[in-house]
Structure formats: C-alpha cells, structure tokens
Design a protein around this motif. Structure first.
Motif, PDB file in Angstrom:
ATOM      1  N   PRO A   1       0.792  -1.233   0.000  1.00  0.00           N
ATOM      2  CA  PRO A   1       0.000   0.000   0.000  1.00  0.00           C
ATOM      3  C   PRO A   1       0.825   1.284   0.000  1.00  0.00           C
ATOM      4  N   ASP A   2       2.140   1.172   0.050  1.00  0.00           N
ATOM      5  CA  ASP A   2       2.967   2.369   0.239  1.00  0.00           C
ATOM      6  C   ASP A   2       3.456   2.990  -1.065  1.00  0.00           C
ATOM      7  N   TYR A   3       3.128   2.365  -2.206  1.00  0.00           N
ATOM      8  CA  TYR A   3       3.559   2.860  -3.514  1.00  0.00           C
ATOM      9  C   TYR A   3       5.086   2.957  -3.602  1.00  0.00           C
ATOM     10  N   GLU A   4       5.735   1.893  -3.126  1.00  0.00           N
ATOM     11  CA  GLU A   4       7.196   1.825  -3.214  1.00  0.00           C
ATOM     12  C   GLU A   4       7.589   1.323  -4.601  1.00  0.00           C
ATOM     13  N   LEU A   5       8.507   2.022  -5.271  1.00  0.00           N
ATOM     14  CA  LEU A   5       8.960   1.613  -6.600  1.00  0.00           C
ATOM     15  C   LEU A   5       9.818   0.356  -6.473  1.00  0.00           C
ATOM     16  N   VAL A   6       9.335  -0.764  -7.053  1.00  0.00           N
ATOM     17  CA  VAL A   6      10.046  -2.037  -6.908  1.00  0.00           C
ATOM     18  C   VAL A   6      10.574  -2.576  -8.234  1.00  0.00           C
ATOM     19  N   ASN A   7      10.181  -1.972  -9.342  1.00  0.00           N
ATOM     20  CA  ASN A   7      10.669  -2.448 -10.636  1.00  0.00           C
ATOM     21  C   ASN A   7      10.568  -1.327 -11.661  1.00  0.00           C
ATOM     22  N   ASN A   8      11.587  -1.248 -12.508  1.00  0.00           N
ATOM     23  CA  ASN A   8      11.605  -0.254 -13.577  1.00  0.00           C
ATOM     24  C   ASN A   8      12.052  -0.974 -14.842  1.00  0.00           C
ATOM     25  N   ILE A   9      11.166  -1.062 -15.826  1.00  0.00           N
ATOM     26  CA  ILE A   9      11.419  -1.876 -17.013  1.00  0.00           C
ATOM     27  C   ILE A   9      11.458  -0.980 -18.254  1.00  0.00           C
ATOM     28  N   GLY A  10      12.523  -1.074 -19.017  1.00  0.00           N
ATOM     29  CA  GLY A  10      12.569  -0.416 -20.319  1.00  0.00           C
ATOM     30  C   GLY A  10      11.751  -1.230 -21.302  1.00  0.00           C
ATOM     31  N   ALA A  11      10.443  -0.995 -21.318  1.00  0.00           N
ATOM     32  CA  ALA A  11       9.507  -1.937 -21.923  1.00  0.00           C
ATOM     33  C   ALA A  11       9.351  -1.773 -23.433  1.00  0.00           C
ATOM     34  N   HIS A  12       9.390  -0.546 -23.915  1.00  0.00           N
ATOM     35  CA  HIS A  12       9.123  -0.273 -25.327  1.00  0.00           C
ATOM     36  C   HIS A  12      10.136   0.740 -25.856  1.00  0.00           C
ATOM     37  N   MET A  13      10.035   1.017 -27.152  1.00  0.00           N
ATOM     38  CA  MET A  13      10.911   2.011 -27.784  1.00  0.00           C
ATOM     39  C   MET A  13      10.335   3.428 -27.671  1.00  0.00           C
ATOM     40  N   PHE A  14       8.994   3.506 -27.638  1.00  0.00           N
ATOM     41  CA  PHE A  14       8.315   4.799 -27.547  1.00  0.00           C
ATOM     42  C   PHE A  14       7.204   4.700 -26.502  1.00  0.00           C
ATOM     43  N   GLY A  15       6.362   5.722 -26.434  1.00  0.00           N
ATOM     44  CA  GLY A  15       5.357   5.826 -25.386  1.00  0.00           C
ATOM     45  C   GLY A  15       4.461   4.609 -25.245  1.00  0.00           C
ATOM     46  N   ILE A  16       4.106   4.284 -23.996  1.00  0.00           N
ATOM     47  CA  ILE A  16       3.230   3.150 -23.671  1.00  0.00           C
ATOM     48  C   ILE A  16       1.819   3.703 -23.476  1.00  0.00           C
ATOM     49  N   TYR A  17       0.901   3.288 -24.344  1.00  0.00           N
ATOM     50  CA  TYR A  17      -0.418   3.915 -24.371  1.00  0.00           C
ATOM     51  C   TYR A  17      -1.504   3.150 -23.623  1.00  0.00           C
ATOM     52  N   ALA A  18      -1.278   1.884 -23.325  1.00  0.00           N
ATOM     53  CA  ALA A  18      -2.289   1.139 -22.565  1.00  0.00           C
ATOM     54  C   ALA A  18      -1.641  -0.028 -21.841  1.00  0.00           C
ATOM     55  N   ILE A  19      -2.188  -0.347 -20.669  1.00  0.00           N
ATOM     56  CA  ILE A  19      -1.831  -1.512 -19.869  1.00  0.00           C
ATOM     57  C   ILE A  19      -3.132  -2.238 -19.569  1.00  0.00           C
ATOM     58  N   ALA A  20      -3.187  -3.544 -19.837  1.00  0.00           N
ATOM     59  CA  ALA A  20      -4.436  -4.283 -19.625  1.00  0.00           C
ATOM     60  C   ALA A  20      -4.137  -5.626 -18.975  1.00  0.00           C
ATOM     61  N   TYR A  21      -4.692  -5.849 -17.788  1.00  0.00           N
ATOM     62  CA  TYR A  21      -4.542  -7.123 -17.086  1.00  0.00           C
ATOM     63  C   TYR A  21      -5.533  -8.141 -17.616  1.00  0.00           C
ATOM     64  N   HIS A  22      -5.050  -9.391 -17.780  1.00  0.00           N
ATOM     65  CA  HIS A  22      -5.960 -10.486 -18.121  1.00  0.00           C
ATOM     66  C   HIS A  22      -6.959 -10.674 -16.989  1.00  0.00           C
ATOM     67  N   PRO A  23      -8.239 -10.967 -17.305  1.00  0.00           N
ATOM     68  CA  PRO A  23      -9.255 -11.048 -16.239  1.00  0.00           C
ATOM     69  C   PRO A  23      -9.058 -12.195 -15.252  1.00  0.00           C
ATOM     70  N   THR A  24      -8.382 -13.279 -15.655  1.00  0.00           N
ATOM     71  CA  THR A  24      -8.246 -14.423 -14.736  1.00  0.00           C
ATOM     72  C   THR A  24      -6.826 -14.960 -14.620  1.00  0.00           C
ATOM     73  N   GLN A  25      -5.998 -14.772 -15.631  1.00  0.00           N
ATOM     74  CA  GLN A  25      -4.656 -15.348 -15.634  1.00  0.00           C
ATOM     75  C   GLN A  25      -3.607 -14.294 -15.240  1.00  0.00           C
ATOM     76  N   PRO A  26      -2.444 -14.728 -14.697  1.00  0.00           N
ATOM     77  CA  PRO A  26      -1.452 -13.772 -14.182  1.00  0.00           C
ATOM     78  C   PRO A  26      -0.578 -13.153 -15.276  1.00  0.00           C
ATOM     79  N   TYR A  27      -1.221 -12.400 -16.160  1.00  0.00           N
ATOM     80  CA  TYR A  27      -0.512 -11.715 -17.234  1.00  0.00           C
ATOM     81  C   TYR A  27      -1.110 -10.325 -17.427  1.00  0.00           C
ATOM     82  N   PHE A  28      -0.320  -9.430 -18.004  1.00  0.00           N
ATOM     83  CA  PHE A  28      -0.867  -8.172 -18.491  1.00  0.00           C
ATOM     84  C   PHE A  28      -0.207  -7.846 -19.825  1.00  0.00           C
TER      85      PHE A  28
END
Length: 299
Positions: A208-235
C-alpha cells in the motif's frame, strides 16, 4: 500464448479507444470517425454504428448497460445500450476528455482530460457532484484501486497523483517518469500499481505504500495502454512503437512480442488501446492504422 485471429477493417480514421459490450460477446471501438462502432466476437464482424458523435472520441467506458463516450469537445455522452437511446450529455469540461472511470461503490463517474481538472458525476441522475483541479495541464489517465478506496491519476507533468476516493483528498505524489504518464493500472490482486510513460518505461509500485520495486525499459516509444488479463497472471502493453507485449503479472517477465518487426502479424502504426474480452479468450487492439486486431489467448 497470443495468436492473430482476425483483422477488422471499417474505420476510416485512427482508433483511440475500445470497450467490451455488456453481454461480453462483443466490443465497441471509436476514434476520429463520426460514430461509435459495435463488433461481434461470435462472428468477428461489424454489427452496427451504435451512435453518431460530433467530435473525436478519446475514451469509452461501459458501466452495466450504460456506455460513456468521452469526446474531444469536452462533452461526455451517456448511451443506454439496452434501449439504444442517448440518456444524457455531461457538460463541464471545456477541453478534450481523455479518460472516464466509475466508482461503483459510490455510484460515481469520474472524468478528466486536457483541462487538468477532475469532474465527479452521479451515476443515479448524472448530476455534477464535485470538481477539483489537479494541474494546469493535461491529466491523461485514471486508475481505480481494487477496493475502490484510491484513485490514481497519470499526469502530463510526469507525476502520478493518488487521491482518496472518499473525499478526493490528495494522498501521495509519485515522481514517476521523465516524460508524461500515459497509462496506469492497478493489478487485480491489489499488490501493485503499474505505470507507463511517454519515456517508454514501465514502473511497478508496490502497495500500500507505492514503493517503486521495478523499472522496465519496456518499449521504444510511449506506452499507451496496460491491460490485465481477467483471470490469468498476465498483463499486456501497447505502444507508439507499433508493438504489443505480454508480461507476467508476478515475475514481470516478457513472454511474447507481437510486432511486424518481429515477423508476427501486427499493426503498422501506433497502437492506442487494447482490452481483453470479458472471458479472457481474446486480446483486442486498435490504433492509428485504422485496424482492429483480435488475438486468441492460450495460457
């Protein structure tokens, strides 16, 4: 894990937003065209133009049988999908509305956008309950925590601001990114808040403390959406770099890249939005190439 199933054409201009239908067997898309479009996941075909609009649509949000349609003009249309009638037009924002979300436990809708303010509306009679200013510039995205107690706002000044939903008091400011925050999502297990920025970074904040625990260079340009799978442990994430990526929700490992550059099917322009179907069988993406793509998911 993700395999291209269909490409749905018909939009004449860039697509900015998607939302599932109430029954879960279809979805809506909208953007720079003059209407909101309904599609069937059963037949993978166009169904109808649901409702005409006067300006570009930047966000769609469905709550029960109501579809909220946020426009560049600042107007928010409230459309009843059961009766196919426009039941209200919400008028407050003077500039584009970029995101809308509901807090069902409070019967409230919240909206924000280019004017840097948040408007809180009643879901009972669509009256304007409360407004507050966040910054003098754009607020790009809203995330609601799993218990609906906190509201995260991703802002153009690179800061994430966390508010208490009971009185909309500011709890915390996260100096998050080097560029504007463009996507924000709480994890379904209520352990993390994940942010994506125009700096192409994914940041993982532990609750609950909003501690930064991971920083990932995920894409080459801006990330426009993040979507969690409704039942499986993926996004999934999508980007201006024309790629979709699938990540582990617990290990934050990259499991799949969908991109023409990686010799898979893919979009040939910026991807602006992605959502999972209600049953989690499909990932749906849309972007500036005017295409909607449906991907089949197998864990």
């Amino acid at each position: 894990m993700l395999k291209h199933l269909h490409t749905l054409s018909g939009h004449q201009n860039p697509i900015y937003t998607l939302a599932n239908t109430a029954g879960g067997n279809g979805f809506y898309s909208a953007g720079n065209d003059k209407g909101v479009v309904e599609w069937s996941l059963d037949t993978m075909t166009f169904v109808k133009v649901l409702v005409p609009v006067q300006s570009s649509v930047y966000a769609l949000h469905r709550y029960e049988d109501l579809l909220f349609i946020a426009q560049r003009s600042g107007l928010i249309l409230v459309f009843d999908t059961l009766s196919s009638t426009l039941v209200s037009t919400l008028t407050y924002h003077k500039k584009a509305v970029f995101d809308i979300k509901t807090i069902s436990s409070k019967d409230e809708l919240i909206s924000t956008g280019e004017d840097g303010t948040v408007a809180v509306w009643s879901l009972k009679d669509f009256s304007l309950l409360y407004t507050f200013s966040v910054i003098s510039d754009t607020v790009r995205t809203i995330a609601i925590s799993g218990d609906e107690s906190e509201v995260g706002l991703g802002c153009k000044d690179s800061v994430i601001r966390i508010y208490n939903s009971s009185d909309y008091g500011l709890i915390k400011e996260l100096r998050a990114h080097k560029m504007p925050v463009t996507s924000l999502q709480y994890s379904p297990d209520r352990r993390f808040l994940i942010s994506g920025g125009r700096d192409a970074q994914l940041k993982v904040w532990e609750l609950p403390d909003y501690e930064l625990v991971n920083n990932i260079g995920a894409h080459m340009f801006g990330i426009y959406a993040i979507a969690y799978h409704p039942t499986q442990p993926y996004f999934a994430t999508c980007s201006q770099d024309k790629s979709i990526k699938l990540w582990g929700a617990h290990d934050f490992k990259l499991y799949k890249i969908l991109s023409l550059e990686k010799n898979t099917e893919g979009h040939f322009h910026s991807i602006n939005k992605l959502i999972w179907s209600a049953d989690g069988k499909y990932l749906i993406s849309a972007g500036d190439d005017r295409q909607v793509m449906v991907w089949e998911f197998n864990s």
